[in-house]
Design a protein around this motif. Structure first.
Motif, PDB file in Angstrom:
ATOM      1  N   GLU A 147       0.852  -1.193   0.000  1.00  0.00           N
ATOM      2  CA  GLU A 147       0.000   0.000   0.000  1.00  0.00           C
ATOM      3  C   GLU A 147       0.883   1.236   0.000  1.00  0.00           C
ATOM      4  OE1 GLU A 147      -3.468   2.104  -0.158  1.00  0.00           O
ATOM      5  OE2 GLU A 147      -3.372  -0.082  -0.027  1.00  0.00           O
ATOM      6  N   PRO A 148       0.866   2.033  -1.075  1.00  0.00           N
ATOM      7  CA  PRO A 148       1.725   3.220  -1.102  1.00  0.00           C
ATOM      8  C   PRO A 148       1.306   4.243  -0.049  1.00  0.00           C
ATOM      9  CG  PRO A 148       0.207   3.232  -2.965  1.00  0.00           C
ATOM     10  CD  PRO A 148       0.067   1.895  -2.304  1.00  0.00           C
ATOM     11  N   SER A 149       2.267   4.919   0.507  1.00  0.00           N
ATOM     12  CA  SER A 149       1.979   5.978   1.472  1.00  0.00           C
ATOM     13  C   SER A 149       1.384   7.179   0.753  1.00  0.00           C
ATOM     14  CB  SER A 149       3.260   6.395   2.199  1.00  0.00           C
ATOM     15  OG  SER A 149       3.800   5.318   2.937  1.00  0.00           O
ATOM     16  N   LYS A 150       0.425   7.823   1.391  1.00  0.00           N
ATOM     17  CA  LYS A 150      -0.178   9.009   0.802  1.00  0.00           C
ATOM     18  C   LYS A 150       0.774  10.196   0.929  1.00  0.00           C
ATOM     19  CE  LYS A 150      -5.007   7.791   1.720  1.00  0.00           C
ATOM     20  NZ  LYS A 150      -6.271   8.249   2.350  1.00  0.00           N
ATOM     21  N   PRO A 151       0.854  11.033  -0.102  1.00  0.00           N
ATOM     22  CA  PRO A 151       1.713  12.216   0.007  1.00  0.00           C
ATOM     23  C   PRO A 151       1.140  13.212   1.004  1.00  0.00           C
ATOM     24  CG  PRO A 151       0.442  12.277  -2.038  1.00  0.00           C
ATOM     25  CD  PRO A 151       0.204  10.930  -1.421  1.00  0.00           C
ATOM     26  N   GLN A 152       2.024  13.925   1.684  1.00  0.00           N
ATOM     27  CA  GLN A 152       1.579  14.939   2.635  1.00  0.00           C
ATOM     28  C   GLN A 152       0.948  16.113   1.885  1.00  0.00           C
ATOM     29  OE1 GLN A 152       1.824  13.620   5.405  1.00  0.00           O
ATOM     30  NE2 GLN A 152       3.586  12.275   5.294  1.00  0.00           N
ATOM     31  N   GLU A 153      -0.101  16.655   2.435  1.00  0.00           N
ATOM     32  CA  GLU A 153      -0.803  17.783   1.810  1.00  0.00           C
ATOM     33  C   GLU A 153      -0.538  19.040   2.625  1.00  0.00           C
ATOM     34  OE1 GLU A 153      -4.880  16.627   1.621  1.00  0.00           O
ATOM     35  OE2 GLU A 153      -4.526  15.034   0.159  1.00  0.00           O
ATOM     36  N   MET A 154       0.620  19.651   2.383  1.00  0.00           N
ATOM     37  CA  MET A 154       1.054  20.791   3.169  1.00  0.00           C
ATOM     38  C   MET A 154       0.890  22.096   2.394  1.00  0.00           C
ATOM     39  SD  MET A 154       1.782  19.041   5.720  1.00  0.00           S
ATOM     40  CE  MET A 154       2.345  20.370   6.764  1.00  0.00           C
ATOM     41  N   GLN A 155       0.621  23.165   3.142  1.00  0.00           N
ATOM     42  CA  GLN A 155       0.511  24.482   2.546  1.00  0.00           C
ATOM     43  C   GLN A 155       1.901  25.076   2.353  1.00  0.00           C
ATOM     44  OE1 GLN A 155      -1.936  26.774   5.222  1.00  0.00           O
ATOM     45  NE2 GLN A 155      -3.469  25.148   5.408  1.00  0.00           N
ATOM     46  N   PHE A 156       2.059  25.901   1.331  1.00  0.00           N
ATOM     47  CA  PHE A 156       3.330  26.595   1.117  1.00  0.00           C
ATOM     48  C   PHE A 156       3.496  27.634   2.229  1.00  0.00           C
ATOM     49  CE2 PHE A 156       6.053  29.856  -0.668  1.00  0.00           C
ATOM     50  CZ  PHE A 156       7.092  29.095  -1.157  1.00  0.00           C
ATOM     51  N   PRO A 157       4.669  27.835   2.796  1.00  0.00           N
ATOM     52  CA  PRO A 157       5.966  27.292   2.396  1.00  0.00           C
ATOM     53  C   PRO A 157       6.313  25.954   3.060  1.00  0.00           C
ATOM     54  CG  PRO A 157       6.300  28.889   4.117  1.00  0.00           C
ATOM     55  CD  PRO A 157       4.819  28.874   3.843  1.00  0.00           C
ATOM     56  N   PHE A 158       5.387  25.416   3.881  1.00  0.00           N
ATOM     57  CA  PHE A 158       5.680  24.177   4.613  1.00  0.00           C
ATOM     58  C   PHE A 158       5.783  22.972   3.679  1.00  0.00           C
ATOM     59  CE2 PHE A 158       3.044  27.014   7.247  1.00  0.00           C
ATOM     60  CZ  PHE A 158       4.020  27.395   8.145  1.00  0.00           C
ATOM     61  N   SER A 159       5.253  23.132   2.468  1.00  0.00           N
ATOM     62  CA  SER A 159       5.341  22.046   1.497  1.00  0.00           C
ATOM     63  C   SER A 159       6.749  21.889   0.936  1.00  0.00           C
ATOM     64  CB  SER A 159       4.358  22.302   0.347  1.00  0.00           C
ATOM     65  OG  SER A 159       4.604  23.567  -0.255  1.00  0.00           O
ATOM     66  N   TYR A 160       7.598  22.910   1.159  1.00  0.00           N
ATOM     67  CA  TYR A 160       8.981  22.833   0.691  1.00  0.00           C
ATOM     68  C   TYR A 160       9.802  22.075   1.733  1.00  0.00           C
ATOM     69  CZ  TYR A 160      13.600  24.299  -0.903  1.00  0.00           C
ATOM     70  OH  TYR A 160      14.900  24.297  -1.349  1.00  0.00           O
ATOM     71  N   ARG A 161       9.957  20.781   1.520  1.00  0.00           N
ATOM     72  CA  ARG A 161      10.543  19.895   2.522  1.00  0.00           C
ATOM     73  C   ARG A 161      11.960  20.320   2.956  1.00  0.00           C
ATOM     74  NH1 ARG A 161       9.548  14.363   4.185  1.00  0.00           N
ATOM     75  NH2 ARG A 161       7.536  14.589   3.179  1.00  0.00           N
ATOM     76  N   PRO A 162      12.858  20.746   2.054  1.00  0.00           N
ATOM     77  CA  PRO A 162      14.196  21.144   2.517  1.00  0.00           C
ATOM     78  C   PRO A 162      14.169  22.291   3.521  1.00  0.00           C
ATOM     79  CG  PRO A 162      14.245  20.747   0.164  1.00  0.00           C
ATOM     80  CD  PRO A 162      12.796  20.698   0.569  1.00  0.00           C
ATOM     81  N   GLY A 163      13.079  23.083   3.528  1.00  0.00           N
ATOM     82  CA  GLY A 163      12.982  24.163   4.502  1.00  0.00           C
ATOM     83  C   GLY A 163      12.969  23.666   5.932  1.00  0.00           C
ATOM     84  N   LEU A 164      12.624  22.382   6.122  1.00  0.00           N
ATOM     85  CA  LEU A 164      12.641  21.795   7.458  1.00  0.00           C
ATOM     86  C   LEU A 164      14.050  21.761   8.050  1.00  0.00           C
ATOM     87  CD1 LEU A 164      10.202  18.784   7.003  1.00  0.00           C
ATOM     88  CD2 LEU A 164       9.891  20.701   8.576  1.00  0.00           C
ATOM     89  N   LYS A 165      15.045  21.854   7.193  1.00  0.00           N
ATOM     90  CA  LYS A 165      16.414  21.867   7.703  1.00  0.00           C
ATOM     91  C   LYS A 165      16.658  23.124   8.535  1.00  0.00           C
ATOM     92  CE  LYS A 165      18.099  19.115   3.796  1.00  0.00           C
ATOM     93  NZ  LYS A 165      18.977  19.056   2.613  1.00  0.00           N
ATOM     94  N   LEU A 166      16.051  24.240   8.129  1.00  0.00           N
ATOM     95  CA  LEU A 166      16.160  25.460   8.918  1.00  0.00           C
ATOM     96  C   LEU A 166      15.401  25.315  10.230  1.00  0.00           C
ATOM     97  CD1 LEU A 166      15.663  28.183   6.155  1.00  0.00           C
ATOM     98  CD2 LEU A 166      17.801  27.482   7.237  1.00  0.00           C
ATOM     99  N   TRP A 167      14.239  24.671  10.174  1.00  0.00           N
ATOM    100  CA  TRP A 167      13.450  24.430  11.378  1.00  0.00           C
ATOM    101  C   TRP A 167      14.263  23.592  12.372  1.00  0.00           C
ATOM    102  CZ3 TRP A 167      11.694  20.457  14.373  1.00  0.00           C
ATOM    103  CH2 TRP A 167      10.616  20.701  15.225  1.00  0.00           C
ATOM    104  N   ARG A 168      14.919  22.574  11.876  1.00  0.00           N
ATOM    105  CA  ARG A 168      15.736  21.712  12.735  1.00  0.00           C
ATOM    106  C   ARG A 168      16.861  22.510  13.380  1.00  0.00           C
ATOM    107  NH1 ARG A 168      15.677  16.095  11.435  1.00  0.00           N
ATOM    108  NH2 ARG A 168      17.892  16.002  11.906  1.00  0.00           N
ATOM    109  N   ALA A 169      17.499  23.384  12.576  1.00  0.00           N
ATOM    110  CA  ALA A 169      18.610  24.185  13.101  1.00  0.00           C
ATOM    111  C   ALA A 169      18.139  25.119  14.210  1.00  0.00           C
ATOM    112  CB  ALA A 169      19.249  24.979  11.974  1.00  0.00           C
ATOM    113  N   MET A 170      16.904  25.578  14.112  1.00  0.00           N
ATOM    114  CA  MET A 170      16.376  26.523  15.093  1.00  0.00           C
ATOM    115  C   MET A 170      15.853  25.832  16.357  1.00  0.00           C
ATOM    116  SD  MET A 170      14.247  28.960  12.459  1.00  0.00           S
ATOM    117  CE  MET A 170      13.449  29.916  13.762  1.00  0.00           C
ATOM    118  N   PHE A 171      15.234  24.659  16.203  1.00  0.00           N
ATOM    119  CA  PHE A 171      14.468  24.104  17.311  1.00  0.00           C
ATOM    120  C   PHE A 171      14.865  22.703  17.765  1.00  0.00           C
ATOM    121  CE2 PHE A 171      11.370  26.877  14.989  1.00  0.00           C
ATOM    122  CZ  PHE A 171      11.317  27.891  15.935  1.00  0.00           C
TER     123      PHE A 171
END
Length: 300
Positions: A147-171
């Motif tokens: 069963e394939p995993s469903k893609p995440q349905e995120m709003q921009f800019p949260f849909s930009y996955r590499p941006g989470l790297k900044l979130w990780r650096a901050m928190f």
């Protein structure tokens, strides 16, 4: 006019360069796991404690155990839990123990992209190497579901996955569990469960505008849970003021029944049904001991 066009073009180039840099920026560290033999029974117990079955099984939708697909609606978009069965194409059947450890404790996927913190890996960083080996052994027993995993349905800019790297650096500041000196083994076991696998703070701690927990308000409750829910404070002072004892809290976590005869509802009812009701009496005692802190008056 030409200057405005040039400025806009330069900004676009800088943004593009920044995005490219984020995409290429490697995160996480290669796990150095010891050659440990996992205990599947203990791993299955840890999986229950960690909420894996509850979050990765779409029971109402008729989904198979751990095949994913459970929706979690938030202000940032809708998350869908992924397939954790042993299917090689859609699950984790092609993973290695090292890939598994990096995902669980660091929140980094096999291709190096970060997972959204809806996956509580900041808490799972408390797992020891033996815990990881046991969990890995348990997950190897899960039947494959194609069963394939469903893609995440995120709003921009949260849909930009590499941006989470900044979130990780901050928190993000993952640390292994360290027992607190001067506290009992039982109290420290409770601390490990609450701040580690059971990830109580994920729901009982308020978050800021970027979805990071407000550490100074740890366990003070939250008003904006997924699907519009709320959670009460579960600090020692609050629990003691409301008359909770170690025994009554243990009983509530085991049965879902409150001291006044009412029952937990909503997401806490699911936590009991799929998680804490399966825990051993000594672990329920440890959780209650840590939350109430019996060094304070009237905790027992």
């Amino acid at each position: 006019m030409k200057r405005a066009i040039f400025t806009a073009a330069a900004a676009f180039v800088l943004l593009g360069a920044g995005a490219a840099g984020l995409t290429a920026w490697p995160i996480g560290e290669k796990p150095a796991l010891a050659e440990l033999e996992g205990n599947a029974d203990r791993g299955a117990y840890l999986a229950r404690m960690s909420g894996c079955i509850a979050c990765h099984t779409n029971a109402e939708g008729g989904g198979a155990p751990l095949a994913g697909g459970l929706a979690l609606k938030t202000d940032f978009g809708t998350f869908y839990s992924p397939n954790l069965t042993t299917d090689e194409n859609y699950g984790i059947g092609s993973w290695t123990p090292e890939i598994f450890a990096k995902a669980i404790r660091q929140g980094v996927s096999p291709d190096g992209t970060p997972y959204y913190p809806a996956f509580p890996y900041p808490f799972y960083s408390k797992f020891s190497d033996q815990d990881i080996a046991d969990l890995w052994a348990a997950f190897q027993t899960v039947p494959a579901v194609a069963e394939p995993s469903k893609p995440q349905e995120m709003q921009f800019p949260f849909s930009y996955r590499p941006g989470l790297k900044l979130w990780r650096a901050m928190f993000l500041g993952p640390e292994p569990f360290k027992p607190e000196k001067g506290k009992s083994e039982q109290w420290n076991r409770g601390k490990f469960i609450v701040e580690g696998p059971a990830h109580c703070g994920a729901c009982h701690t308020p978050r800021n505008a970027l979805g990071a927990r407000q550490a100074e308000l740890k366990l003070h409750g939250a008003d904006s849970l997924p699907d519009g829910g709320k959670s009460p404070p579960i600090t020692a002072d609050e629990l003691l003021d409301k008359g909770w004892t170690v025994n009554s809290l243990k009983y509530a976590l085991k049965t879902g029944i409150l001291p006044d005869g009412d029952a937990f509802g909503g997401s806490m009812g699911e936590v009991v049904r799929d998680g804490t009701s399966f825990l051993a009496d000594e672990d329920l005692t440890a959780i209650a001991t840590y939350l109430l802190d019996p060094d304070k008056p009237d905790a027992n």
